[in-house]
Design a protein around this motif. Structure first.
Motif, PDB file in Angstrom:
ATOM      1  N   PHE A 102       0.637  -1.122   0.039  1.00  0.00           N
ATOM      2  CA  PHE A 102      -0.163  -0.076  -0.031  1.00  0.00           C
ATOM      3  C   PHE A 102       0.796   1.396  -0.041  1.00  0.00           C
ATOM      4  CE2 PHE A 102      -2.712  -3.195   2.071  1.00  0.00           C
ATOM      5  CZ  PHE A 102      -3.887  -3.035   1.269  1.00  0.00           C
ATOM      6  N   TYR A 103       0.422   2.195  -0.491  1.00  0.00           N
ATOM      7  CA  TYR A 103       1.083   3.511  -0.610  1.00  0.00           C
ATOM      8  C   TYR A 103      -0.052   4.608   0.014  1.00  0.00           C
ATOM      9  CZ  TYR A 103       3.844   1.336  -4.395  1.00  0.00           C
ATOM     10  OH  TYR A 103       4.675   0.649  -5.102  1.00  0.00           O
ATOM     11  N   ASN A 104       0.715   5.641   0.959  1.00  0.00           N
ATOM     12  CA  ASN A 104       0.014   6.671   1.428  1.00  0.00           C
ATOM     13  C   ASN A 104       0.658   7.939   1.568  1.00  0.00           C
ATOM     14  OD1 ASN A 104      -2.712   5.898   2.463  1.00  0.00           O
ATOM     15  ND2 ASN A 104      -1.716   4.450   3.525  1.00  0.00           N
ATOM     16  N   GLY A 105      -0.289   8.961   1.586  1.00  0.00           N
ATOM     17  CA  GLY A 105       0.519  10.207   1.819  1.00  0.00           C
ATOM     18  C   GLY A 105      -0.145  11.101   2.825  1.00  0.00           C
ATOM     19  N   ASN A 106       0.569  11.810   3.568  1.00  0.00           N
ATOM     20  CA  ASN A 106      -0.235  12.575   4.790  1.00  0.00           C
ATOM     21  C   ASN A 106       0.248  14.039   4.860  1.00  0.00           C
ATOM     22  OD1 ASN A 106      -1.701  10.474   5.927  1.00  0.00           O
ATOM     23  ND2 ASN A 106       0.069   9.563   6.869  1.00  0.00           N
ATOM     24  N   LEU A 107      -0.689  14.668   5.313  1.00  0.00           N
ATOM     25  CA  LEU A 107      -0.059  16.083   5.834  1.00  0.00           C
ATOM     26  C   LEU A 107       0.107  15.815   7.315  1.00  0.00           C
ATOM     27  CD1 LEU A 107       0.338  19.058   5.737  1.00  0.00           C
ATOM     28  CD2 LEU A 107      -2.000  19.665   5.832  1.00  0.00           C
ATOM     29  N   ASP A 108       1.273  15.845   7.914  1.00  0.00           N
ATOM     30  CA  ASP A 108       1.663  15.386   9.307  1.00  0.00           C
ATOM     31  C   ASP A 108       1.359  16.365  10.210  1.00  0.00           C
ATOM     32  OD1 ASP A 108       2.592  12.977   8.282  1.00  0.00           O
ATOM     33  OD2 ASP A 108       4.597  13.469   8.243  1.00  0.00           O
ATOM     34  N   TYR A 109       1.507  17.672  10.295  1.00  0.00           N
ATOM     35  CA  TYR A 109       1.251  18.447  11.298  1.00  0.00           C
ATOM     36  C   TYR A 109       1.621  19.922  10.752  1.00  0.00           C
ATOM     37  CZ  TYR A 109       6.391  18.780  11.298  1.00  0.00           C
ATOM     38  OH  TYR A 109       7.665  18.787  10.872  1.00  0.00           O
ATOM     39  N   ILE A 110       1.206  20.921  11.749  1.00  0.00           N
ATOM     40  CA  ILE A 110       1.271  22.133  11.252  1.00  0.00           C
ATOM     41  C   ILE A 110       1.553  22.963  12.578  1.00  0.00           C
ATOM     42  CG2 ILE A 110      -0.822  22.799  11.075  1.00  0.00           C
ATOM     43  CD1 ILE A 110      -0.222  25.025   9.154  1.00  0.00           C
ATOM     44  N   ALA A 111       2.618  23.590  12.905  1.00  0.00           N
ATOM     45  CA  ALA A 111       2.635  24.217  14.331  1.00  0.00           C
ATOM     46  C   ALA A 111       3.302  25.668  13.877  1.00  0.00           C
ATOM     47  CB  ALA A 111       3.277  23.413  14.989  1.00  0.00           C
ATOM     48  N   MET A 112       3.267  26.648  15.066  1.00  0.00           N
ATOM     49  CA  MET A 112       4.149  27.637  15.015  1.00  0.00           C
ATOM     50  C   MET A 112       4.641  28.136  16.620  1.00  0.00           C
ATOM     51  SD  MET A 112       1.523  30.954  14.703  1.00  0.00           S
ATOM     52  CE  MET A 112       0.384  31.545  15.861  1.00  0.00           C
ATOM     53  N   GLN A 113       5.718  28.740  16.889  1.00  0.00           N
ATOM     54  CA  GLN A 113       6.122  28.926  18.213  1.00  0.00           C
ATOM     55  C   GLN A 113       6.533  30.383  18.321  1.00  0.00           C
ATOM     56  OE1 GLN A 113       8.551  25.849  19.874  1.00  0.00           O
ATOM     57  NE2 GLN A 113       9.836  27.531  20.726  1.00  0.00           N
ATOM     58  N   PHE A 114       6.345  31.101  19.409  1.00  0.00           N
ATOM     59  CA  PHE A 114       6.745  32.566  19.293  1.00  0.00           C
ATOM     60  C   PHE A 114       7.006  32.865  20.720  1.00  0.00           C
ATOM     61  CE2 PHE A 114       2.252  31.812  18.945  1.00  0.00           C
ATOM     62  CZ  PHE A 114       1.713  32.392  20.284  1.00  0.00           C
ATOM     63  N   PRO A 115       7.666  34.228  20.976  1.00  0.00           N
ATOM     64  CA  PRO A 115       7.899  34.622  22.293  1.00  0.00           C
ATOM     65  C   PRO A 115       6.433  35.367  22.588  1.00  0.00           C
ATOM     66  CG  PRO A 115       9.060  35.920  20.759  1.00  0.00           C
ATOM     67  CD  PRO A 115       8.525  34.884  20.005  1.00  0.00           C
ATOM     68  N   VAL A 116       6.249  35.451  24.107  1.00  0.00           N
ATOM     69  CA  VAL A 116       5.235  36.186  24.640  1.00  0.00           C
ATOM     70  C   VAL A 116       5.838  37.661  25.303  1.00  0.00           C
ATOM     71  CG1 VAL A 116       3.479  36.411  26.151  1.00  0.00           C
ATOM     72  CG2 VAL A 116       3.783  34.308  25.031  1.00  0.00           C
ATOM     73  N   PHE A 117       6.702  37.291  26.187  1.00  0.00           N
ATOM     74  CA  PHE A 117       7.497  38.268  26.753  1.00  0.00           C
ATOM     75  C   PHE A 117       8.396  37.620  27.752  1.00  0.00           C
ATOM     76  CE2 PHE A 117       3.903  38.037  29.567  1.00  0.00           C
ATOM     77  CZ  PHE A 117       4.480  37.908  30.921  1.00  0.00           C
ATOM     78  N   GLY A 118       9.719  38.406  27.896  1.00  0.00           N
ATOM     79  CA  GLY A 118      10.632  37.918  28.667  1.00  0.00           C
ATOM     80  C   GLY A 118      11.081  36.475  28.230  1.00  0.00           C
ATOM     81  N   LYS A 119      11.021  35.530  29.512  1.00  0.00           N
ATOM     82  CA  LYS A 119      11.392  34.165  29.355  1.00  0.00           C
ATOM     83  C   LYS A 119      10.056  33.543  29.294  1.00  0.00           C
ATOM     84  CE  LYS A 119      15.871  34.626  30.035  1.00  0.00           C
ATOM     85  NZ  LYS A 119      16.574  34.018  28.966  1.00  0.00           N
ATOM     86  N   LEU A 120       9.011  34.122  28.522  1.00  0.00           N
ATOM     87  CA  LEU A 120       7.583  33.381  28.494  1.00  0.00           C
ATOM     88  C   LEU A 120       7.451  33.175  26.896  1.00  0.00           C
ATOM     89  CD1 LEU A 120       5.144  32.252  30.254  1.00  0.00           C
ATOM     90  CD2 LEU A 120       4.160  34.395  29.313  1.00  0.00           C
ATOM     91  N   GLY A 121       7.196  31.715  26.588  1.00  0.00           N
ATOM     92  CA  GLY A 121       7.199  31.384  25.187  1.00  0.00           C
ATOM     93  C   GLY A 121       5.908  30.619  24.882  1.00  0.00           C
ATOM     94  N   ALA A 122       5.565  30.575  23.781  1.00  0.00           N
ATOM     95  CA  ALA A 122       4.012  29.866  23.453  1.00  0.00           C
ATOM     96  C   ALA A 122       4.190  29.018  22.100  1.00  0.00           C
ATOM     97  CB  ALA A 122       3.065  30.675  23.452  1.00  0.00           C
ATOM     98  N   SER A 123       3.293  28.288  21.815  1.00  0.00           N
ATOM     99  CA  SER A 123       3.140  27.509  20.758  1.00  0.00           C
ATOM    100  C   SER A 123       1.763  27.097  20.502  1.00  0.00           C
ATOM    101  CB  SER A 123       4.069  26.214  20.648  1.00  0.00           C
ATOM    102  OG  SER A 123       3.841  25.419  19.492  1.00  0.00           O
ATOM    103  N   ILE A 124       1.270  26.811  19.391  1.00  0.00           N
ATOM    104  CA  ILE A 124       0.100  26.484  18.940  1.00  0.00           C
ATOM    105  C   ILE A 124       0.256  25.446  17.719  1.00  0.00           C
ATOM    106  CG2 ILE A 124      -1.418  28.217  19.919  1.00  0.00           C
ATOM    107  CD1 ILE A 124      -1.779  29.503  17.250  1.00  0.00           C
TER     108      ILE A 124
END
Length: 447
Positions: A102-124
């Motif tokens: 069998f053959y398959n193809g996938n879109l595996d994931y999508i994400a981003m990461q960014f700073p909020v302020f100081g030593k605080l970071g976030a990702s979705i």
């Protein structure tokens, strides 16, 4: 509208499209998806996957790592990372007598990461949790009637996560993800007569949907060895999830195959039941990892343990019991990355070379039958062995100087059954991952 707002709006539109795609794609042909919640997906992203799937001790400013949310605080105050991946699979299934590809193809994931302020970071981001997709059968005979019994299943779980991390003191970070877990499952058994003229086709189907929240907690401690090298220890924990859902069970007769003609009206309804408020549980997960890194080399090893044994799952869906359905699952991942000279002007010297291995067991058992006599030989699982290789090709923005990476990965996994008559699976995977590093919160004075 400024450039930051435009980029954010573009991401939201793309995120919505991908979410719709995730909800519909299958990306698996394995008959083992028939049991439990299907085949569990690899939670590591492109560069991490090429290193055998290590993630707990990874702490890098150029890589999104939802495997340990404590890593999000590693970003500086100007960095935005956008990460997405696609893959292609070639799988071979064999029971010792027959073989299918069998053959398959996938879109595996999508994400981003960014700073909020100081030593605080976030990702979705958005990534799969499990996949169900199979279509197999066998020919049977009952008196003078020959019929084909076909088993089909589709579905799986996906998760949209939002995470945050904070570094309260130097070299120590804590983080958490909150994920919305969602997915639909459908299992059907179809009897298709091959010798009886004008006979109807029977379908027995069960389906349900899961909607719940999942929580992941992580911590990382960095131990500097010298100015250019360090040791990072990471730990993660996810509590058990108990979800309630209705199971819809039907048994109907059709004039033609409902798989090829899904919109036809059944000629007869034999059963149409709703099994209300059934309990589904997902396991508590514990993970520990150690990573050593310097200017040229990264080495890491992870260990994961999931408490599946004894969890709730409706018996009506698989015919197994609480005692023999699930196994406590463990997994070991180890990997490395090497770069000749990250500061060289020579492109080849800046390529990241990666490799890794993994080993684990199946979280679910399957019912095993002797195909010659149709007698049960018990329940069993499998062991999985994996090996990965990959490259990280660097691309530097001429205006900002930011470094982005095109990650190419190659993987091979084999599943070795515990019992005779079980299906052996070998899978080859090619993955492409784009890791885009941008000045998100920086306004250029000149264009």
């Amino acid at each position: 509208m400024n450039i930051t707002a435009k980029r954010f709006l573009s991401f939201i539109v793309l995120f919505t499209v991908v979410a719709a795609t995730f909800a519909q794609q299958v990306g698996s042909n394995s008959p083992y998806g028939r049991y439990g919640f299907g085949l569990l997906s690899n939670q590591s992203f492109g560069a991490s996957e090429a290193m055998g799937g290590i993630s707990y001790g990874l702490r890098r400013s150029q890589q999104v790592n939802p495997g340990n949310p404590a890593s999000y605080s590693r970003l500086d105050s100007l960095t935005f990372i956008f990460d997405f991946g696609v893959s292609g699979h070639y799988a071979t299934y064999s029971d010792g007598l027959n073989k299918q590809n069998f053959y398959n193809g996938n879109l595996d994931y999508i994400a981003m990461q960014f700073p909020v302020f100081g030593k605080l970071g976030a990702s979705i981001g958005l990534l799969p949790y499990s996949k169900v997709g199979y279509n197999y059968g066998q020919t049977r005979a009952l008196e003078n009637i020959v019929y084909e019994e076909v088993f089909r299943g589709t579905g799986g779980l996906s998760q949209i996560y939002a995470g945050i991390a904070y570094e309260p003191v130097k070299n120590f970070s804590v983080g958490a993800n909150v994920s919305y877990l969602f997915g639909n499952f459908s299992y059907s058994s179809i009897s298709v007569p091959r010798t009886a003229t004008g006979a109807t086709i029977g379908e027995e189907k069960k389906k349900y949907s899961i909607r719940d929240f999942k929580y992941d907690f992580g911590a990382q401690v960095v131990f500097p060895v010298n100015k250019t090298s360090s040791l990072t220890v990471g730990a993660v924990y996810s509590p058990k999830i108990t979800s309630k859902a209705d199971v819809y069970a039907t048994q109907m007769m059709f004039l033609s195959d409902p798989y090829t003609n899904p919109y036809q009206t059944p000629s007869e309804v034999l059963r149409d039941d709703t099994l209300s408020n059934r309990s589904f549980q997902l396991p508590a997960t514990y993970g520990l990892g150690v990573t050593y890194s310097n200017t040229n080399l990264l080495l890491g090893v992870d260990g994961t343990y999931q408490q599946w044994s004894g969890l709730d799952y409706p018996d009506v869906l698989d015919g197994l019991t609480t005692q023999n359905r699930f196994n406590n699952a463990y997994r070991i991942n180890a990997g490395a990355e090497y770069i000749i000279d990250p500061y060289s002007r020579n492109f080849f010297s800046r390529i990241r070379f990666r490799a890794g291995i993994s080993y684990g067991n199946s979280y679910t058992n399957v019912s095993v039958y002797n195909p010659s006599t149709s007698t049960s030989v018990g329940v069993g699982g499998f062991k999985e062995y994996g090996i990965n290789f990959g490259l990280g090709l660097p691309f530097r923005d001429s205006m900002s100087g930011r470094l982005s990476l095109l990650n190419i990965g190659f993987g091979y996994t084999t599943q070795r059954p515990d019992l005779q008559y079980m299906i052996k699976q070998d899978m080859f995977k090619i993955s492409l991952n784009m890791n885009i590093n941008e000045f998100w919160f920086f306004k250029r004075q000149f264009n």
